[in-house]
Design a protein around this motif. Structure first.
Motif, PDB file in Angstrom:
ATOM      1  N   GLY A  95     -92.160 -71.844 -26.211  1.00  0.00           N
ATOM      2  CA  GLY A  95     -91.106 -70.840 -26.849  1.00  0.00           C
ATOM      3  C   GLY A  95     -91.434 -69.845 -27.872  1.00  0.00           C
ATOM      4  N   PHE A  96     -91.267 -70.009 -29.029  1.00  0.00           N
ATOM      5  CA  PHE A  96     -91.668 -68.818 -29.978  1.00  0.00           C
ATOM      6  C   PHE A  96     -92.432 -69.329 -31.221  1.00  0.00           C
ATOM      7  N   SER A  97     -93.559 -68.605 -31.600  1.00  0.00           N
ATOM      8  CA  SER A  97     -94.446 -68.877 -32.829  1.00  0.00           C
ATOM      9  C   SER A  97     -94.616 -67.745 -33.511  1.00  0.00           C
ATOM     10  N   GLY A  98     -95.741 -67.325 -34.494  1.00  0.00           N
ATOM     11  CA  GLY A  98     -96.001 -66.293 -35.149  1.00  0.00           C
ATOM     12  C   GLY A  98     -95.559 -66.322 -36.499  1.00  0.00           C
ATOM     13  N   PRO A  99     -95.902 -65.523 -37.308  1.00  0.00           N
ATOM     14  CA  PRO A  99     -95.809 -65.701 -38.776  1.00  0.00           C
ATOM     15  C   PRO A  99     -94.228 -65.611 -39.211  1.00  0.00           C
ATOM     16  N   MET A 100     -93.605 -64.613 -38.305  1.00  0.00           N
ATOM     17  CA  MET A 100     -92.041 -64.547 -38.574  1.00  0.00           C
ATOM     18  C   MET A 100     -91.303 -65.982 -38.433  1.00  0.00           C
ATOM     19  N   ILE A 101     -91.590 -66.682 -37.046  1.00  0.00           N
ATOM     20  CA  ILE A 101     -90.903 -67.972 -37.051  1.00  0.00           C
ATOM     21  C   ILE A 101     -91.371 -68.978 -37.767  1.00  0.00           C
ATOM     22  N   LEU A 102     -92.935 -69.120 -38.303  1.00  0.00           N
ATOM     23  CA  LEU A 102     -93.234 -69.971 -39.048  1.00  0.00           C
ATOM     24  C   LEU A 102     -92.479 -69.759 -40.617  1.00  0.00           C
ATOM     25  N   LYS A 103     -92.310 -68.627 -41.044  1.00  0.00           N
ATOM     26  CA  LYS A 103     -91.538 -68.367 -42.335  1.00  0.00           C
ATOM     27  C   LYS A 103     -90.268 -68.931 -42.066  1.00  0.00           C
ATOM     28  N   LEU A 104     -89.452 -68.331 -40.762  1.00  0.00           N
ATOM     29  CA  LEU A 104     -88.078 -68.699 -40.733  1.00  0.00           C
ATOM     30  C   LEU A 104     -88.058 -70.293 -40.852  1.00  0.00           C
ATOM     31  N   SER A 105     -88.857 -71.048 -40.132  1.00  0.00           N
ATOM     32  CA  SER A 105     -88.935 -72.603 -40.234  1.00  0.00           C
ATOM     33  C   SER A 105     -88.986 -73.049 -41.583  1.00  0.00           C
ATOM     34  N   ALA A 106     -89.943 -72.426 -42.327  1.00  0.00           N
ATOM     35  CA  ALA A 106     -89.890 -72.841 -43.822  1.00  0.00           C
ATOM     36  C   ALA A 106     -88.651 -72.687 -44.766  1.00  0.00           C
ATOM     37  N   PHE A 107     -87.938 -71.633 -44.414  1.00  0.00           N
ATOM     38  CA  PHE A 107     -86.933 -71.404 -45.164  1.00  0.00           C
ATOM     39  C   PHE A 107     -85.743 -72.156 -44.748  1.00  0.00           C
ATOM     40  N   ALA A 108     -85.617 -72.273 -43.475  1.00  0.00           N
ATOM     41  CA  ALA A 108     -84.474 -72.906 -42.718  1.00  0.00           C
ATOM     42  C   ALA A 108     -84.859 -74.451 -42.389  1.00  0.00           C
ATOM     43  N   ALA A 109     -85.966 -75.016 -43.228  1.00  0.00           N
ATOM     44  CA  ALA A 109     -86.356 -76.462 -42.931  1.00  0.00           C
ATOM     45  C   ALA A 109     -85.362 -77.257 -42.900  1.00  0.00           C
ATOM     46  N   ARG A 110     -84.583 -77.590 -44.073  1.00  0.00           N
ATOM     47  CA  ARG A 110     -83.491 -78.403 -44.260  1.00  0.00           C
ATOM     48  C   ARG A 110     -82.337 -78.278 -43.311  1.00  0.00           C
ATOM     49  N   PHE A 111     -82.023 -76.865 -43.169  1.00  0.00           N
ATOM     50  CA  PHE A 111     -81.044 -76.607 -42.135  1.00  0.00           C
ATOM     51  C   PHE A 111     -81.100 -77.283 -40.888  1.00  0.00           C
ATOM     52  N   LEU A 112     -82.440 -76.764 -40.250  1.00  0.00           N
ATOM     53  CA  LEU A 112     -82.752 -77.212 -38.887  1.00  0.00           C
ATOM     54  C   LEU A 112     -83.299 -78.768 -38.822  1.00  0.00           C
ATOM     55  N   HIS A 113     -83.378 -79.406 -39.810  1.00  0.00           N
ATOM     56  CA  HIS A 113     -83.685 -80.749 -39.980  1.00  0.00           C
ATOM     57  C   HIS A 113     -82.195 -81.503 -39.745  1.00  0.00           C
ATOM     58  N   ASP A 114     -81.288 -80.814 -40.497  1.00  0.00           N
ATOM     59  CA  ASP A 114     -79.751 -81.543 -40.518  1.00  0.00           C
ATOM     60  C   ASP A 114     -79.330 -81.238 -38.931  1.00  0.00           C
ATOM     61  N   CYS A 115     -79.776 -80.090 -38.281  1.00  0.00           N
ATOM     62  CA  CYS A 115     -79.007 -79.915 -37.203  1.00  0.00           C
ATOM     63  C   CYS A 115     -79.906 -80.472 -35.873  1.00  0.00           C
ATOM     64  N   GLN A 116     -81.022 -81.382 -36.432  1.00  0.00           N
ATOM     65  CA  GLN A 116     -81.843 -82.075 -35.419  1.00  0.00           C
ATOM     66  C   GLN A 116     -82.629 -81.185 -34.485  1.00  0.00           C
ATOM     67  N   TYR A 117     -82.970 -79.883 -34.983  1.00  0.00           N
ATOM     68  CA  TYR A 117     -83.719 -78.958 -34.169  1.00  0.00           C
ATOM     69  C   TYR A 117     -82.960 -78.178 -32.950  1.00  0.00           C
ATOM     70  N   GLN A 118     -81.730 -78.434 -33.144  1.00  0.00           N
ATOM     71  CA  GLN A 118     -80.810 -77.774 -32.069  1.00  0.00           C
ATOM     72  C   GLN A 118     -80.267 -76.626 -32.628  1.00  0.00           C
ATOM     73  N   ALA A 119     -80.766 -75.310 -32.035  1.00  0.00           N
ATOM     74  CA  ALA A 119     -79.815 -74.329 -32.829  1.00  0.00           C
ATOM     75  C   ALA A 119     -80.064 -73.059 -31.960  1.00  0.00           C
ATOM     76  N   LYS A 120     -79.118 -71.987 -32.203  1.00  0.00           N
ATOM     77  CA  LYS A 120     -79.429 -70.707 -31.498  1.00  0.00           C
ATOM     78  C   LYS A 120     -80.070 -69.826 -32.273  1.00  0.00           C
ATOM     79  N   ILE A 121     -81.220 -69.375 -31.623  1.00  0.00           N
ATOM     80  CA  ILE A 121     -82.084 -68.468 -32.305  1.00  0.00           C
ATOM     81  C   ILE A 121     -81.768 -66.746 -31.801  1.00  0.00           C
ATOM     82  N   VAL A 122     -81.581 -66.006 -32.630  1.00  0.00           N
ATOM     83  CA  VAL A 122     -81.297 -64.685 -32.370  1.00  0.00           C
ATOM     84  C   VAL A 122     -82.453 -63.870 -32.784  1.00  0.00           C
ATOM     85  N   ILE A 123     -83.030 -63.114 -31.793  1.00  0.00           N
ATOM     86  CA  ILE A 123     -83.882 -62.227 -31.751  1.00  0.00           C
ATOM     87  C   ILE A 123     -83.515 -60.734 -31.641  1.00  0.00           C
TER      88      ILE A 123
END
Ligand SMILES: Cc1cc2nc3c(=O)[nH]c(=O)nc-3n(C[C@H](O)[C@H](O)[C@H](O)COP(=O)(O)OP(=O)(O)OC[C@H]3O[C@@H](n4cnc5c(N)ncnc54)[C@H](O)[C@@H]3O)c2cc1C
Length: 389
Positions: free
Chosen positions: A225-253
């Motif tokens: 899928g996707f990695s790199g500093p931007m994605i890691l940063k996004l994962s950190a800021f959205a850590a709780r949001f993504l956890h709550d939606c069980q890591y099922q989400a629409k990613i917009v690039i």
């Protein structure tokens, strides 16, 4: 002789021991570590090189790298920030170097340099280590704290993201924000770009549908899928949001924002591939997916070009799971900051109980920010507790 018990022999616990003992040599400092090894995360950190800190010296900018703790760390960083840690290490013979992206490592490129420095310093100062000693309860009476069969006047809890520390703090009345992972990469099994793994782009914007944040930075295409500093940063800021939606989400690039109609007016003979500055293979694949042939701009009607501009800036992928980023991963969550006096890193509920490091509800993005939180909180706790004696 007053006794300081530090629970946890990781980055925060060991650094706090060194600072406390050097500020008050008469203090008896013991570090209790449940495993047989001190500083084990320092050892494996940064791929074995230890990304000690980040070359960001303005506290206002520095705090922007902490999804949890941004507001609360501003004061502490005015007292102890990366320059202070760099200087502390320099004074003990350890030089750091800065990489292009701002990450700072020992010039030896070896985390053992930091460990040796800390352990030599501990030896010189007379810090006591109790290894293989798991603390599982903290009691007390009017004479101070009781840890099993030992006593202490002051406790510093530095157990990192380990559940033990959360249990100990909760038993003393503290609120624990439930821990969830942070700093991970995104699994996109249905992505048509998986075989383009290895392509990296310097400046791409990413966001998550339903989460109010857009981030710009480097993006790496991987075979999952996707990695790199931007994605890691996004994962950190959205850590709780993504956890709550069980890591099922629409990613917009947003690959890039380009007005192709203006391009057509200015350069009608140019081909799509010469006006869209994306890596060749990636652009070829994207044009195939969106059903565009690589033709001169003049051959497209304006509404088709408008559509292509839209695809380029709103390309949506389905995230279905996450992958741990092995170079650096942290937990978001921990002791609620509302119950901590962050000027002193002391509990507002239990006098003489201090905290440092990841046990608190503070975490940073990748780049040396998590260790900087450990150094800063450890320093402030050590300073406050020695002052209060
Ligand atoms: C693979 C990896 C690489 C990383 N790389 C980097 C990097 O390069 N740069 C960066 O800034 N951050 C990095 N991080 C994050 C960083 O390691 C942590 O943020 C940092 O170690 C937190 O320090 P700490 O002292 O709070 O916790 P820890 O380092 O986790 O230490 C806590 C210690 O407490 C002990 N403990 C727990 N419970 C008890 C108990 N009941 N009794 C006694 N002892 C106990 C644990 O065994 C542990 O040794 C990395 C993390 C990982 C996992």
């Amino acid at each position: 002789m007053k006794k300081l018990a530090i629970i946890g022999g990781g980055a925060a616990g060991v650094f706090a021991a060194l600072v406390a003992k050097s500020l008050d040599p008469s203090l008896h400092v013991t570090v209790y570590e449940r495993t047989r090894h001190l500083l084990s995360k320092v050892k494996i950190s940064g791929g074995g090189r230890c990304n000690v800190t980040h070359s960001c010296f303005d506290p206002k900018k520095l705090v922007q790298n902490y999804p949890r703790g941004e507001k609360e760390l501003l004061g502490p960083f005015h007292k102890f920030q990366p320059t202070d840690m760099i200087q502390w290490l320099e004074e003990r013979g350890v030089d750091l170097k800065t990489e292009e992206d701002g990450r700072m490592f020992p010039t030896t490129d070896n985390s053992q340099t930091i460990i040796d420095c800390f352990l030599n310093e501990a030896d010189r100062l007379g810090v006591t280590f109790s290894l293989g000693k798991k603390i599982d309860s903290i009691g007390g009476d009017d004479q101070g704290f009781i840890l099993g069969d030992e006593r202490a006047d002051i406790i510093l809890l530095a157990t990192g993201g380990h559940p033990d520390g959360h249990k100990l703090a909760a038993a003393l009345g503290h609120t624990i924000i439930p821990p969830v992972p942070s700093l991970f990469t995104f699994n996109v099994p249905s992505s048509p770009l998986l075989d383009l793994s290895g392509i990296s782009l310097e400046n791409v914007e990413g966001s998550i549908e339903g989460f109010p944040l857009k981030l710009r930075g480097p993006l790496l295409l991987t075979h999952w899928g996707f990695s790199g500093p931007m994605i890691l940063k996004l994962s950190a800021f959205a850590a709780r949001f993504l956890h709550d939606c069980q890591y099922q989400a629409k990613i917009v690039i947003n690959w890039l924002t380009l007005d192709l109609i203006t391009q057509k007016n200015n350069h009608p003979k140019k081909f799509l591939s010469s006006v869209i500055p994306l890596p060749k293979n990636l652009l070829k694949r994207l044009l195939e997916i969106w059903e565009f042939d690589d033709q001169p701009l003049s051959s497209f009607k304006n509404d088709r070009l408008k559509k292509l501009s839209h695809h380029l800036s709103h390309d949506t992928y389905l995230m279905e799971g996450k992958t741990t980023y092995k170079q650096e991963f942290v937990t978001s969550g921990g002791i609620s900051l509302k119950e901590v006096d962050l000027r002193r890193m002391e509990s507002r509920l239990v006098p003489n109980l201090f905290f440092a490091g990841e046990v608190l509800n503070i975490d940073g993005v990748t780049g040396g920010f998590n260790f900087q939180n450990a150094w800063t909180s450890a320093y402030l706790a050590a300073q406050a507790l020695t002052n209060s004696l």
